[in-house]
Scaffold this motif. Structure first.
Motif, PDB file in Angstrom:
ATOM      1  N   ASP A   1     -34.066 -20.414  31.364  1.00  0.00           N
ATOM      2  CA  ASP A   1     -32.786 -21.118  31.327  1.00  0.00           C
ATOM      3  C   ASP A   1     -32.916 -22.603  31.652  1.00  0.00           C
ATOM      4  OD1 ASP A   1     -31.472 -18.743  30.758  1.00  0.00           O
ATOM      5  OD2 ASP A   1     -31.194 -18.248  32.886  1.00  0.00           O
ATOM      6  N   SER A   2     -34.122 -23.147  31.597  1.00  0.00           N
ATOM      7  CA  SER A   2     -34.291 -24.557  31.955  1.00  0.00           C
ATOM      8  C   SER A   2     -33.635 -25.489  30.939  1.00  0.00           C
ATOM      9  CB  SER A   2     -35.777 -24.886  32.081  1.00  0.00           C
ATOM     10  OG  SER A   2     -36.443 -24.677  30.836  1.00  0.00           O
ATOM     11  N   TYR A   3     -33.522 -25.034  29.692  1.00  0.00           N
ATOM     12  CA  TYR A   3     -32.923 -25.899  28.661  1.00  0.00           C
ATOM     13  C   TYR A   3     -31.464 -26.201  28.960  1.00  0.00           C
ATOM     14  CZ  TYR A   3     -30.403 -21.913  26.684  1.00  0.00           C
ATOM     15  OH  TYR A   3     -29.566 -20.853  26.494  1.00  0.00           O
ATOM     16  N   LYS A   4     -30.817 -25.374  29.798  1.00  0.00           N
ATOM     17  CA  LYS A   4     -29.399 -25.583  30.081  1.00  0.00           C
ATOM     18  C   LYS A   4     -29.151 -26.855  30.874  1.00  0.00           C
ATOM     19  CE  LYS A   4     -28.201 -20.668  29.996  1.00  0.00           C
ATOM     20  NZ  LYS A   4     -27.638 -19.523  30.762  1.00  0.00           N
TER      21      LYS A   4
ATOM     22  N   ARG B   1     -38.735 -34.248  30.561  1.00  0.00           N
ATOM     23  CA  ARG B   1     -40.164 -33.967  30.673  1.00  0.00           C
ATOM     24  C   ARG B   1     -40.417 -32.655  31.409  1.00  0.00           C
ATOM     25  NH1 ARG B   1     -43.775 -38.114  33.986  1.00  0.00           N
ATOM     26  NH2 ARG B   1     -42.501 -37.212  35.642  1.00  0.00           N
ATOM     27  N   GLY B   2     -39.618 -32.381  32.437  1.00  0.00           N
ATOM     28  CA  GLY B   2     -39.777 -31.120  33.149  1.00  0.00           C
ATOM     29  C   GLY B   2     -39.502 -29.915  32.275  1.00  0.00           C
ATOM     30  N   ASN B   3     -38.543 -30.020  31.364  1.00  0.00           N
ATOM     31  CA  ASN B   3     -38.250 -28.907  30.464  1.00  0.00           C
ATOM     32  C   ASN B   3     -39.308 -28.751  29.377  1.00  0.00           C
ATOM     33  OD1 ASN B   3     -35.299 -27.592  30.742  1.00  0.00           O
ATOM     34  ND2 ASN B   3     -35.257 -29.688  31.508  1.00  0.00           N
ATOM     35  N   ILE B   4     -39.981 -29.841  29.015  1.00  0.00           N
ATOM     36  CA  ILE B   4     -41.010 -29.755  27.975  1.00  0.00           C
ATOM     37  C   ILE B   4     -42.325 -29.234  28.549  1.00  0.00           C
ATOM     38  CG2 ILE B   4     -42.398 -31.123  26.373  1.00  0.00           C
ATOM     39  CD1 ILE B   4     -40.004 -32.945  25.982  1.00  0.00           C
ATOM     40  N   THR B   5     -42.713 -29.721  29.724  1.00  0.00           N
ATOM     41  CA  THR B   5     -44.010 -29.345  30.290  1.00  0.00           C
ATOM     42  C   THR B   5     -43.971 -27.996  31.011  1.00  0.00           C
ATOM     43  OG1 THR B   5     -43.480 -30.619  32.284  1.00  0.00           O
ATOM     44  CG2 THR B   5     -44.700 -31.748  30.529  1.00  0.00           C
ATOM     45  N   LYS B   6     -42.861 -27.696  31.691  1.00  0.00           N
ATOM     46  CA  LYS B   6     -42.755 -26.437  32.434  1.00  0.00           C
ATOM     47  C   LYS B   6     -41.452 -25.734  32.072  1.00  0.00           C
ATOM     48  CE  LYS B   6     -45.403 -28.273  36.340  1.00  0.00           C
ATOM     49  NZ  LYS B   6     -45.390 -28.556  37.807  1.00  0.00           N
TER      50      LYS B   6
END
Length: 757
Positions: A468-471, A459-464
């Motif tokens: 490089d958060s997808y890693k 959820r953190g990667n989808i909303t914010k």
């Protein structure tokens, strides 16, 4: 400069100090008992107001009551939760903040504020008559504080047994603070004989050995002495010999340490070392079982007489031996010795249940061996058996600790997955999935927490999202975590297993959140680079669907792959080796838009489509299920076969065309049998029993899938043989190069070798 003790003080410490301390402790216990009884009525109302009724504790406890009903899937994505590292570090101490009890020292301070100083005044009288030293007085105060806290806990056990039971299961460290200690505390095992009192005959028999051992501070152990200890332990179950062997084993375990001189015994040669280690691992549990027999209750629980004087005598020996075995585990390199050391833990586990801190540290060490890829497979299996044994005999608190440790071990060891380590990771996931079903109530609450952590990361990667958060999502650890939960659910939510148990699995409510998380991870980055990761997750969901009978819509996920630019446009020719989709989650950039990669993706899509539809090959609704997919596939084939805008990949197109034909044949086969039934769709029992006696392999689609599986297994076997042959050639070439280098060094450093005419 500190003043030296007088002669009278030293004489008192030698002859009377121990008895004086014992009298003070007994007096403090009696005084505390009277104080507790006097304040019982007054404290009862306050305690009930703080803790609630006994029945309420069962509802509020983390592990009391029905954990399945307490958990709810609706607020699944609503509340924040600490990430894995933070929650794992806090372990099972979540309920400690709710405990209203204080330590013994604070309790003594409260009594001082209220004017209750009877215990200190009496202690002062004792000190005045006995003339104890100031050091002994401070030690006595600390001991009295510990005794006071124990009195509070015993009063709580009598007054509110339900709340005491809750503390014992969820925060036993608060109750057992004085009895357990940590592994470092075992070093205080002295050279005295303890509480045991050998007979005169035993004293005469060991007089010669004692004279040898007491002559020097550090004594060399010989094979004769070890054999004598072993004989006494086997024939007489001697506690005295047990103690000597435990001390020698401790010195052997720390034989390579620099501070070896602190131990009573020294190991002169490897033969004595081997004799001590083998004798300790084999005979110490047998002697313990003789003096403290383990009894099993009707409910399957293990009981040890912990209220006897013999248990108090043997407690330091149990701790010391367990500490030595634990230390030895981290310093062994031989596979057979490591396996023998692990096996010696099995008979010790019932005794270690009394020392939770010991058990937690030892559990982490065993998990480290179980999750070590460099360890031998036999050692890893033995470590798993120790963990499984703990799950069977432990209470809910210990079981939760074991489950958390195993999950953390899987996550840590799956950081880098290669073709060489993949089999070991799968071994860990399959073995851990088994123990997660032993106590499904504890497994549900623990698993819910870990799955919710995965959901919060997603959820953190989808909303914010950041650069490089997808890693944090697209890595092997996250993929193996989702695959592990799919194995747990498919193992224990299997329809056949539930039918044998006569009830639905308590883990079944976890199917929905894990499916939603997996589908969300697939679509986080829908590019061709991460098609291998998508295929890994589709296989995990297929496993859940096959075992639990849950329909998961996976056709749309595979159609998205076909509709990507990678599969629509003509590929570039390349001489690259085919990509191994089982050991990769990301395609290298050199593979993108190449024919090798397009062929590999096409094979994966055809395989996963067939594996998805074969799960419902006997369903009465199969014709309607496959119709939208057939329409989409035919439309894609028309576009791909176009000479102007097609992908010009006949191999891929032929594979999809064959799949369409098999789906249509299976739909027609179902319709022929469906036309012969006499029931309507509202008759659920008849619908579920449709073609129940027919095997799925007899369907047109089932026969096609069986043939495709055999071809893939044969291809996999050939590739494995080729890989092994290539590795062997590389090793031979490397050894030849090393040999040539050695010959060059000899020719350079040696005399001149004349060349023949």
């Amino acid at each position: 400069m500190a003043k030296s003790k007088s002669k009278s003080t030293r004489k008192f410490e030698k002859n009377h100090l121990k008895d004086t301390i014992d009298r003070r402790k007994n007096f403090a216990k009696v005084k505390q008992r009277h104080q507790t009884k006097a304040k019982k009525q007054k404290q009862a109302s306050g305690s009930n107001a703080k803790h609630g009724a006994p029945g309420e504790d069962e509802d509020n406890g983390e592990l009391e009551g029905d954990g399945v009903e307490d958990m709810n899937d609706d607020p699944f994505f609503q509340e924040e939760l600490q990430i894995l590292a933070a929650s794992a570090s806090k372990g099972g101490k979540a309920s400690k903040k709710d405990v209203p009890l204080q330590t013994g020292k604070r309790k003594r301070q409260d009594e001082d504020d209220n004017g209750t100083r009877a215990a200190e005044q009496n202690e002062g009288g004792i000190n005045g008559t006995s003339r104890a030293s100031p050091d002994s007085e401070s030690a006595s105060v600390i001991e009295d504080e510990i005794v006071g806290h124990k009195g509070q806990l015993s009063a709580l056990a009598e007054k509110d047994p339900e709340f005491y039971k809750f503390l014992k299961e969820n925060d036993a460290d608060l109750l057992d603070f004085d009895d357990e200690g940590d592994l470092a505390g075992v070093d205080a095992l002295s050279d005295s004989q303890g509480d045991e009192r050998p007979t005169k005959k035993a004293k005469r028999e060991s007089m010669v050995a004692d004279s040898e051992l007491e002559s020097d501070q550090t004594t060399k152990v010989s094979t004769t002495i070890v054999q004598k200890w072993k004989k006494a332990m086997v024939e007489q179950h001697s506690i005295r010999a047990l103690r000597q062997l435990v001390l020698a084993f401790r010195a052997a375990a720390h034989a390579n340490d620099e501070d070896e001189k602190q131990f009573k015994y020294s190991i002169p040669d490897p033969e004595v070392y081997h004799e001590i280690v083998v004798s300790s691992l084999k005979h110490v549990p047998a002697v313990l079982n003789h003096h403290l027999p383990v009894k099993e209750t009707g409910a399957g629980k293990l009981r040890i007489p912990t209220d006897t004087a013999k248990f108090k005598t043997l407690t330091p020996l149990i701790k010391s031996h367990a500490s030595s075995v634990h230390y030895l585990l981290s310093h062994l390199s031989d596979a057979s010795t490591l396996r023998l050391t692990l096996q010696s833990f099995d008979p010790l586990l019932p005794y270690l249940l009394q020392f939770r801190k010991f058990l937690k540290v030892i559990t982490k060490s065993v998990v480290a061996i179980w999750s070590d890829h460099s360890a031998a497979e036999a050692s890893r299996v033995t470590a798993f058996l120790i963990l499984r044994r703990l799950m069977v005999i432990g209470d809910p608190g210990i079981r939760e600790a074991v489950l958390k440790s195993t999950y953390e071990g899987i996550v840590k060891s799956s950081r880098n997955a290669t073709i060489h380590t993949l089999s070991g990771i799968n071994l860990m996931k399959n073995s851990a999935a088994e123990i997660w079903g032993i106590d499904q109530k504890v497994s549900y609450t623990t698993g819910f927490t870990f799955i919710r952590q995965l959901a919060i990361h997603l959820r953190g990667n989808i909303t914010k999202p950041t650069k490089d958060s997808y890693k944090t999502i697209y890595n092997w650890q996250f993929v193996h975590s989702l695959d592990f939960w799919s194995r747990v659910l498919s193992t224990h939510c299997n329809s056949l297993v539930e039918a044998q148990n006569g009830k639905e699995s308590q883990l079944r409510p976890l199917i929905y959140p894990i499916v939603q998380i997996t589908l969300g991870v697939m679509r986080l980055i829908p590019t061709s680079t991460y098609f291998p990761l998508r295929f890994q997750l589709v296989r995990s969901l297929l496993r859940i669907s096959n075992a639990t009978g849950t329909y998961i819509p996976l056709a749309s996920v595979l159609l998205e792959v076909l509709n990507s630019t990678e599969m629509k446009k003509p590929p570039k020719p390349a001489t690259l080796r085919p990509l191994d989709f089982s050991s990769n989650i990301r395609a290298p950039s050199s593979y993108l838009r190449t024919r090798v990669y397009q062929d590999g993706v096409g094979e994966q899509v055809v395989e996963l489509f067939s594996e998805f539809f074969v799960l419902w090959a006997k369903s009465i609704a199969f014709p309607e299920l496959q119709l939208p997919v057939i329409v989409m596939l035919k439309r894609w084939l028309r576009m791909a076969s176009s000479k102007a805008t097609g992908n010009k990949n006949a191999k891929l197109n032929q594979g999809l065309l064959l799949l369409v034909q098999k789906l249509e044949a299976n739909a027609q086969w179902i319709e022929e049998r469906r036309n012969q039934v006499q029931f309507s769709p509202k008759d659920r029992a008849e619908v579920e029993a449709f073609l129940k006696d027919d095997a799925w392999e007899d369907t047109p689609l089932g026969a096609f899938v069986v043939g495709q599986r055999k071809l893939r297994e044969e291809r996999k076997r050939v590739l494995e043989q080729g890989r092994q042959e290539e590795d062997r050639k590389k090793r031979e070439a490397r050894s030849e190069q090393d040999g040539d280098g050695d010959m060059d060094d000899m020719n350079t450093n040696g005399e001149h070798i004349p060349v023949g005419r």
